[in-house]
Design an enzyme around this catalytic site. Structure first.
Site, mmCIF file in Angstrom:
data_model
loop_
_atom_site.group_PDB
_atom_site.id
_atom_site.type_symbol
_atom_site.label_atom_id
_atom_site.label_comp_id
_atom_site.label_asym_id
_atom_site.label_seq_id
_atom_site.Cartn_x
_atom_site.Cartn_y
_atom_site.Cartn_z
ATOM 1 N N LYS A 152 0.887 -1.175 0.000
ATOM 2 C CA LYS A 152 0.000 0.000 0.000
ATOM 3 C C LYS A 152 0.918 1.215 0.000
ATOM 4 O O LYS A 152 1.863 1.281 0.791
ATOM 5 C CB LYS A 152 -0.868 -0.093 1.253
ATOM 6 N N LYS A 209 -10.521 -1.509 12.518
ATOM 7 C CA LYS A 209 -9.396 -1.191 13.411
ATOM 8 C C LYS A 209 -9.908 -1.236 14.840
ATOM 9 O O LYS A 209 -10.924 -0.594 15.154
ATOM 10 C CB LYS A 209 -8.809 0.192 13.111
HETATM 11 C C1 MUC Z 1 -4.115 4.433 7.746
HETATM 12 O O1 MUC Z 1 -4.721 5.442 7.462
HETATM 13 O O2 MUC Z 1 -4.375 3.439 7.107
HETATM 14 C C2 MUC Z 1 -2.182 2.205 8.428
HETATM 15 C C3 MUC Z 1 -1.073 1.881 7.764
HETATM 16 C C4 MUC Z 1 -0.267 3.014 7.662
HETATM 17 O O3 MUC Z 1 0.822 3.123 7.143
HETATM 18 O O4 MUC Z 1 -0.912 4.043 8.229
HETATM 19 C C5 MUC Z 1 -2.039 3.558 8.898
HETATM 20 C C6 MUC Z 1 -3.166 4.474 8.897
HETATM 21 MG MG MG Z 2 -5.928 4.378 5.948
#
Ligand code: MUC
Ligand code: MG
Length: 370
Positions: free
Chosen positions: A163, A269
Site C-alpha cells: 500500500k 481497526k
Molecule cells: C491508515 O490510514 O491506514 C495504516 C497503515 C499506515 O501506514 O498508516 C495507517 C493508517
Molecule cells: Mg488508511
C-alpha cells in the site's frame, strides 16, 4: 479482582520516516496498559494513534490521562469475569476515547485469557486462521527507496501486497510515483494506495481513472471521512476498489454507509471501534451488507497488533487482506518474543491471553519519563 492499573507512554523510533498525507512519523508513541489482579496475574493492552493529534481526536497523552483519571478508578476492585459487561458500563459512563477503551479492553481480555488458560481468540468464539496475510506500506516518499524496499520484502517472502501512502503531493506527481512502482514490481504484485482524505471528489475521479489504468487494485479513503456520498459514487463509478478507513469507526458508521449503498470494503481497526468487540460488530454489519473486510492498523506495536490479530482470526473471510505490520516499522520491541512474520503473512499466537510477554527492561528503556 483487579488491584492495580499502570499506564506508560512508550516512544520507539521508526526504521525510517513514515510519510502520510497529514504527518511524517519518526517515532511511534504507544500507551501501554498493565492490569494486575489479586493473584499477581497481569493483562496488557496498547492504545496507539498516529502523529500525536494529526490523525484523530485522541493523542497518546489524552489516552494515558483518561485511563488514569477515569477508567482505572472505575475498574480497580472489579473482577474480570465479563470484560464485555465492564466495557458496556464504561461505554455508558465515559464518552468517546475509543483508542483508550481499546487499550483497556485488550488488557482485560489478556488477563481473562490468562486466568482461564485460553488465547483471546478462544474468548471470542475461536480462531478460523492461525496465519493471516499481511501487506507492507511504502511511505518513504521516495520512488527508488520504495521500489528497493518492496523488492527486498518480496525476496524475503515477507510481503507481496503493498500500500503506497499518497496525498501530500500534487495529484499528477502521486500518480507517476505509484505507476512507476507498479511498473517496477510487475503484474503479480498487488499495489494499493491510501490517500488519507486528501482529495476532493473531482480529484479522486481523475486520480482513480489514472490509477485504474496503471493497474492499481484499491484506493483507500480518497475523500473526507464524513463525505460518505462521494465514497458511494466513486465505488460505483470505477472497477478499482474503494476502501473506507477514517469514515468508519464503529458499527453505526458502517450501517449508515451501507444504507447509502456502498459497494467497497471497510478497514476494521480495534482503535477506531473502541476495541475488539466493536471492530467485530463492524465486521458483522459489513458481512450483512456485502461489504468486504480489511484488517487495519493504527500502526500499533506488538501488543495492539496481536490483539487485532486475535479478532481478525475469528473472521472466516477477510476479502481485502490485512496490514498488521506495525511492529516491523519500529526499531525495537517491548515484548520478549516478537510476532513471527513469514510466507507473506503473520502467525497468530495461540498461548493464553494475547500470547505475549512484556520485556521489562525494554519497557523501562523506552517509557517516557514524566
Ligand atoms: C491508515 O490510514 O491506514 C495504516 C497503515 C499506515 O501506514 O498508516 C495507517 C493508517
Ligand atoms: Mg488508511
Amino acid at each position: 479482582m483487579i488491584t492495580q492499573i499502570d499506564t506508560y507512554i512508550v516512544d520507539i523510533p521508526t526504521i525510517r520516516p513514515h510519510k502520510l498525507s497529514m504527518t511524517s512519523m519518526a517515532v511511534q508513541s504507544m500507551v501501554i496498559v498493565r492490569i494486575t489482579d489479586d493473584e499477581g496475574r497481569q493483562g496488557i493492552g496498547e492504545g496507539s494513534t498516529i502523529g500525536g493529534l494529526a490523525y484523530g481526536p485522541e493523542s497518546p497523552e489524552s489516552i494515558k490521562t483518561n485511563i488514569d483519571t477515569y477508567f482505572a478508578p472505575y475498574l480497580v476492585g472489579k473482577t474480570v469475569d465479563s470484560p464485555r459487561l465492564l466495557m458496556q458500563h464504561m461505554n455508558s459512563a465515559f464518552r468517546g476515547n475509543a483508542i483508550a477503551k481499546s487499550a483497556v479492553q485488550t488488557a482485560l481480555l489478556d488477563l481473562q485469557g490468562k486466568q482461564l488458560g485460553v488465547p483471546i481468540s478462544t474468548l471470542l468464539g475461536g480462531a478460523c486462521h492461525s496465519h493471516l496475510p499481511c501487506l507492507w506500506v511504502l511511505a518513504s516518499g521516495d520512488i527508488d527507496k520504495d521500489i528497493y524496499e518492496a523488492k527486498k520484502m518480496i525476496d524475503e517472502g515477507r510481503h507481496n501486497i503493498f500500500k503506497v501512502k499518497i496525498g501530500s503531493r500534487a495529484l499528477q506527481d502521486d500518480i507517476v510515483h505509484v505507476a512507476t512502482i507498479k511498473e517496477a514490481l510487475g503484474a503479480s504484485v498487488s499495489i494499493r494506495v491510501d490517500v488519507n482524505q486528501a482529495w476532493s471528489e473531482a480529484q479522486a475521479a481523475y486520480g482513480m481513472a489514472a490509477l485504474q489504468e496503471a493497474g492499481i487494485d484499491l484506493v483507500e479513503q480518497p475523500t473526507a471521512a464524513k463525505d460518505f456520498a462521494s465514497l458511494v459514487r466513486l465505488a460505483d463509478k470505477f472497477t478499482i476498489g474503494v476502501l473506507a478507513d477514517e469514515s468508519i469507526a464503529d458499527s453505526a458508521d458502517c450501517f449508515a454507509l451501507a444504507a447509502q449503498g456502498f459497494s467497497g470494503s471497510v478497514a476494521l481497526k480495534i482503535g477506531k471501534a473502541g476495541g475488539l468487540f466493536g471492530a467485530l460488530d463492524v465486521a458483522a454489519v459489513c458481512s450483512a451488507a456485502g461489504i468486504g473486510l480489511y484488517g487495519g492498523t493504527l500502526l500499533e506495536g506488538s501488543i495492539g497488533t496481536t490483539a487485532a490479530l486475535h479478532a481478525w482470526s475469528t473472521l472466516p473471510v477477510i476479502e481485502a487482506s490485512t496490514e498488521m505490520f506495525g511492529p516491523l516499522l519500529q526499531r525495537d520491541d517491548i515484548v520478549k518474543k516478537p510476532l513471527n512474520y513469514h510466507h507473506y503473512g503473520v502467525e497468530i499466537p495461540s498461548t493464553p491471553g494475547l500470547g505475549l510477554e512484556l520485556d521489562e527492561d525494554k519497557l523501562r528503556e523506552y517509557a517516557r519519563k514524566v
